[in-house]
Design a protein around this motif. Structure first.
Motif, PDB file in Angstrom:
ATOM      1  N   ASP A   8       0.846  -1.187   0.000  1.00 12.73           N
ATOM      2  CA  ASP A   8       0.000   0.000   0.000  1.00 12.73           C
ATOM      3  C   ASP A   8       0.883   1.239   0.000  1.00 12.73           C
ATOM      4  O   ASP A   8       1.607   1.478   0.972  1.00 12.73           O
ATOM      5  N   PRO A   9       0.865   2.025  -1.062  1.00  7.69           N
ATOM      6  CA  PRO A   9       1.718   3.222  -1.110  1.00  7.69           C
ATOM      7  C   PRO A   9       1.256   4.325  -0.156  1.00  7.69           C
ATOM      8  O   PRO A   9       1.962   5.296   0.046  1.00  7.69           O
ATOM      9  N   ASN A  10       0.093   4.170   0.453  1.00  9.11           N
ATOM     10  CA  ASN A  10      -0.430   5.202   1.354  1.00  9.11           C
ATOM     11  C   ASN A  10       0.113   5.110   2.781  1.00  9.11           C
ATOM     12  O   ASN A  10      -0.051   6.042   3.558  1.00  9.11           O
ATOM     13  N   ILE A  11       0.747   3.985   3.138  1.00  2.00           N
ATOM     14  CA  ILE A  11       1.306   3.879   4.488  1.00  2.00           C
ATOM     15  C   ILE A  11       2.777   4.287   4.460  1.00  2.00           C
ATOM     16  O   ILE A  11       3.418   4.276   3.422  1.00  2.00           O
ATOM     17  N   ALA A  12       3.288   4.653   5.610  1.00  2.00           N
ATOM     18  CA  ALA A  12       4.666   5.137   5.729  1.00  2.00           C
ATOM     19  C   ALA A  12       5.674   4.031   5.410  1.00  2.00           C
ATOM     20  O   ALA A  12       5.391   2.841   5.602  1.00  2.00           O
ATOM     21  N   ALA A  13       6.833   4.451   4.941  1.00  2.00           N
ATOM     22  CA  ALA A  13       7.914   3.498   4.668  1.00  2.00           C
ATOM     23  C   ALA A  13       8.314   2.807   5.967  1.00  2.00           C
ATOM     24  O   ALA A  13       8.176   3.363   7.056  1.00  2.00           O
ATOM     25  N   GLU A  14       8.807   1.599   5.867  1.00  2.00           N
ATOM     26  CA  GLU A  14       9.219   0.774   7.003  1.00  2.00           C
ATOM     27  C   GLU A  14       8.061   0.470   7.946  1.00  2.00           C
ATOM     28  O   GLU A  14       8.245   0.290   9.143  1.00  2.00           O
ATOM     29  N   THR A  15       6.843   0.425   7.391  1.00  2.55           N
ATOM     30  CA  THR A  15       5.659   0.108   8.187  1.00  2.55           C
ATOM     31  C   THR A  15       4.987  -1.122   7.608  1.00  2.55           C
ATOM     32  O   THR A  15       4.849  -1.246   6.396  1.00  2.55           O
ATOM     33  N   ALA A  16       4.589  -2.019   8.465  1.00  2.00           N
ATOM     34  CA  ALA A  16       3.847  -3.211   8.054  1.00  2.00           C
ATOM     35  C   ALA A  16       2.553  -3.261   8.845  1.00  2.00           C
ATOM     36  O   ALA A  16       2.548  -3.065  10.059  1.00  2.00           O
TER      37      ALA A  16
END
Length: 148
Positions: A8-16
């Motif tokens: 999902d490109p809408n969540i922050a990087a390094e986030t799962a």
């Protein structure tokens, strides 16, 4: 157990984002345990009794050179010794979210809260604990690359 991976490109990087069924709490516990077991740790020395201790690398705020060793300062303010010179310790930290900012210091880039330009083409950074450090001209390119 069925695993479904999506991006999902809408969540922050390094986030799962992980969803589990509320009636299966043991699956959630297994996932948390597996992630914690996979976390990178380093071996440091306690200065009081010279014993080895395993520290999760994400808890380290700053690595500072001190003669033939390094000081590790944690987010909690605790200090430990790392039995390597800074130029060799850099290899252990640089691929784990740390960046070298001058000849004596490596910082956790995730803990930089603000930065501002200063005189002589340097940048002053403020970390999450309120401490401030200067990025020398030589290391500014690496800092900018880490932010992008």
């Amino acid at each position: 157990m069925k695993l479904i991976f999506k991006t999902d490109p809408n969540i922050a990087a390094e986030t799962a984002l992980i969803f589990t069924h509320p009636q299966e709490p043991e699956i959630k516990q297994q996932i948390e345990t597996a992630i914690q077991m996979n976390e990178k740790t380093i071996t440091a020395l306690t200065a009081l009794n010279n014993r080895n201790i395993q520290l999760p690398i994400r808890t380290i705020l700053i690595v500072e050179s001190e003669e033939r060793m390094c000081n590790l300062r944690l987010k909690t303010g605790e200090l430990y010794l790392y039995p390597k010179r800074l130029k060799y310790a850099e290899a252990d930290f640089i691929n784990n979210g740390f960046i070298r900012i001058n000849n004596q210091t490596i910082v956790n880039i995730k803990e930089v809260k603000q930065f501002a330009p200063t005189t002589n083409a340097r940048i002053e950074i403020t970390l999450s604990d309120g401490s401030t450090y200067f990025i020398s001209r030589h290391y500014i390119k690496n800092f900018r690359r880490a932010l992008s």
